[in-house]
Design an enzyme around this catalytic site. Structure first.
Site, mmCIF file in Angstrom:
data_model
loop_
_atom_site.group_PDB
_atom_site.id
_atom_site.type_symbol
_atom_site.label_atom_id
_atom_site.label_comp_id
_atom_site.label_asym_id
_atom_site.label_seq_id
_atom_site.Cartn_x
_atom_site.Cartn_y
_atom_site.Cartn_z
ATOM 1 N N ASP A 11 0.859 -1.188 0.000
ATOM 2 C CA ASP A 11 0.000 0.000 0.000
ATOM 3 C C ASP A 11 0.898 1.242 0.000
ATOM 4 O OD1 ASP A 11 -1.697 2.076 0.610
ATOM 5 O OD2 ASP A 11 -2.552 1.129 2.399
ATOM 6 N N ILE A 12 0.780 2.043 -1.022
ATOM 7 C CA ILE A 12 1.668 3.206 -1.189
ATOM 8 C C ILE A 12 1.497 4.229 -0.058
ATOM 9 C CG2 ILE A 12 0.163 4.674 -2.632
ATOM 10 C CD1 ILE A 12 2.648 5.092 -4.471
ATOM 11 N N ASN A 25 -7.474 12.120 -10.909
ATOM 12 C CA ASN A 25 -8.241 12.517 -12.113
ATOM 13 C C ASN A 25 -8.091 14.030 -12.254
ATOM 14 O OD1 ASN A 25 -10.546 13.948 -10.751
ATOM 15 N ND2 ASN A 25 -10.780 11.908 -9.843
ATOM 16 N N GLY A 33 -9.855 3.976 -5.943
ATOM 17 C CA GLY A 33 -8.530 3.387 -6.118
ATOM 18 C C GLY A 33 -7.484 4.003 -5.210
ATOM 19 N N ASP A 35 -6.129 6.888 -5.367
ATOM 20 C CA ASP A 35 -6.480 8.285 -5.080
ATOM 21 C C ASP A 35 -7.313 8.355 -3.783
ATOM 22 O OD1 ASP A 35 -6.870 10.988 -5.438
ATOM 23 O OD2 ASP A 35 -8.204 10.808 -7.167
ATOM 24 N N SER A 118 -2.885 4.476 -14.176
ATOM 25 C CA SER A 118 -3.870 4.148 -15.224
ATOM 26 C C SER A 118 -4.256 2.664 -15.315
ATOM 27 C CB SER A 118 -3.422 4.614 -16.629
ATOM 28 O OG SER A 118 -3.601 6.003 -16.778
ATOM 29 N N THR A 119 -3.603 1.788 -14.533
ATOM 30 C CA THR A 119 -3.861 0.348 -14.726
ATOM 31 C C THR A 119 -5.055 -0.180 -13.936
ATOM 32 O OG1 THR A 119 -2.418 -0.381 -12.929
ATOM 33 C CG2 THR A 119 -1.398 -0.111 -15.099
ATOM 34 N N GLY A 120 -5.721 0.678 -13.169
ATOM 35 C CA GLY A 120 -6.891 0.242 -12.398
ATOM 36 C C GLY A 120 -8.158 0.718 -13.095
HETATM 37 N N1 AR6 Z 1 -1.296 1.455 -3.074
HETATM 38 C C1 AR6 Z 1 -0.693 1.143 -4.258
HETATM 39 N N2 AR6 Z 1 -1.372 0.885 -5.393
HETATM 40 C C2 AR6 Z 1 -2.715 0.906 -5.323
HETATM 41 C C3 AR6 Z 1 -3.425 1.216 -4.147
HETATM 42 C C4 AR6 Z 1 -2.661 1.499 -2.982
HETATM 43 N N3 AR6 Z 1 -3.221 1.807 -1.815
HETATM 44 N N4 AR6 Z 1 -4.765 1.165 -4.422
HETATM 45 C C5 AR6 Z 1 -4.882 0.820 -5.723
HETATM 46 N N5 AR6 Z 1 -3.656 0.654 -6.266
HETATM 47 P P1 AR6 Z 1 -6.343 3.265 -9.830
HETATM 48 P P2 AR6 Z 1 -6.124 4.712 -12.399
HETATM 49 C C6 AR6 Z 1 -3.281 0.292 -7.652
HETATM 50 O O1 AR6 Z 1 -7.675 2.717 -10.204
HETATM 51 O O2 AR6 Z 1 -6.312 3.445 -13.165
HETATM 52 C C7 AR6 Z 1 -9.542 7.218 -9.274
HETATM 53 O O3 AR6 Z 1 -10.925 7.283 -9.075
HETATM 54 C C8 AR6 Z 1 -4.311 -0.386 -8.517
HETATM 55 O O4 AR6 Z 1 -4.388 -1.770 -8.233
HETATM 56 O O5 AR6 Z 1 -6.141 3.763 -8.452
HETATM 57 O O6 AR6 Z 1 -5.022 5.650 -12.801
HETATM 58 C C9 AR6 Z 1 -8.971 8.557 -9.734
HETATM 59 O O7 AR6 Z 1 -9.618 9.646 -9.101
HETATM 60 C C10 AR6 Z 1 -3.745 -0.121 -9.890
HETATM 61 O O8 AR6 Z 1 -2.711 -1.063 -10.198
HETATM 62 O O9 AR6 Z 1 -5.920 4.502 -10.808
HETATM 63 C C11 AR6 Z 1 -9.239 8.524 -11.201
HETATM 64 O O10 AR6 Z 1 -10.555 8.889 -11.495
HETATM 65 C C12 AR6 Z 1 -3.102 1.254 -9.753
HETATM 66 O O11 AR6 Z 1 -2.987 1.497 -8.337
HETATM 67 C C13 AR6 Z 1 -9.024 7.064 -11.567
HETATM 68 O O12 AR6 Z 1 -9.279 6.342 -10.372
HETATM 69 C C14 AR6 Z 1 -3.894 2.378 -10.369
HETATM 70 O O13 AR6 Z 1 -5.294 2.133 -10.180
HETATM 71 C C15 AR6 Z 1 -7.599 6.790 -11.986
HETATM 72 O O14 AR6 Z 1 -7.502 5.486 -12.459
#
Ligand code: AR6
Length: 181
Positions: A11-12, A25, A33, A35, A118-120
């Site tokens: 967890d970052i 975003n 996610g 964020d 971007s991968t989530g």
């Molecule tokens: N620590 C590390 N990595 C994480 C954590 C964490 N606590 N939580 C999730 N990840 P995402 P995106 C990973 O969806 O695709 C938000 O609503 C996750 O598994 O967080 O860039 C924003 O406001 C994935 O591998 O971000 C935007 O609207 C990675 O972080 C949108 O999501 C990114 O997943 C951005 O989407």
């Protein structure tokens, strides 16, 4: 160069580095996610500071304090939404890494951690996104003395294995290039 890169799982929000990067975003006002996790851990002052920034275009980066996080700063960058790959997604994602690292240099940040931007929720294919993250970071580190350490924080096995595999691949390619020089 790759000695300055770490790949960890977890967890970052728990990392005591100078700066963690947020996959935000363009409103910069929070979301799901990573964020959502960063805003929850940092507390309400983070969104207050973000409100003063007036948003952030895709591919760019902005910096705030980290408030209750162990990290001193949060660098907010906005990754592209994956739409099949023909809409400049690769370039925009590369810009996220370049601009975040450039901001880190400007602020004298020595240690920085990135999630897999971007991968989530934004749906970028993991292997393609990972290749871009590693390529841009290696290229940046080859041309800058700081940051001293870049950590890729992987949430889940698939992302972790992709980073390990693609970093090893990039190292082999660099090694081959060096040998032929
Ligand atoms: N620590 C590390 N990595 C994480 C954590 C964490 N606590 N939580 C999730 N990840 P995402 P995106 C990973 O969806 O695709 C938000 O609503 C996750 O598994 O967080 O860039 C924003 O406001 C994935 O591998 O971000 C935007 O609207 C990675 O972080 C949108 O999501 C990114 O997943 C951005 O989407």
């Amino acid at each position: 160069m790759s000695g300055r890169i770490n790949i960890v799982q977890g967890d970052i929000t728990k990392l005591a580095v100078d700066a963690i990067v947020n996959a935000a975003n363009s409103s910069l006002l929070g979301g799901g996610g990573v964020d959502g996790a960063i805003h929850r851990a940092a507390g309400p002052q983070l969104v207050e500071e973000c409100r003063t920034l007036g948003g952030c275009p895709t591919g760019e980066a902005r910096i705030t304090r980290g408030y209750r996080l162990p990290a001193q700063y949060v660098i907010h960058t906005v990754g592209p939404v994956w739409d099949g790959g023909a809409y400049g997604e690769a370039n925009l994602l590369a810009n996220c890494y370049r601009n975040s690292l450039a901001l880190a240099v400007e602020r004298g940040i020595q240690t920085i951690a990135f999630p897999a931007i971007s991968t989530g929720i934004f749906g970028y294919p993991i292997a393609d996104a990972t290749r871009i993250a590693i390529r841009e970071t290696l290229h940046f580190l080859a041309n800058h003395e700081t940051p001293a350490q870049v950590t890729f924080v992987c949430f889940g096995d698939e992302v972790y294995h992709a980073y390990q595999r693609l970093l090893a691949e990039a190292e082999r390619e660099t090694g081959e290039k060096d040998e032929s020089m």
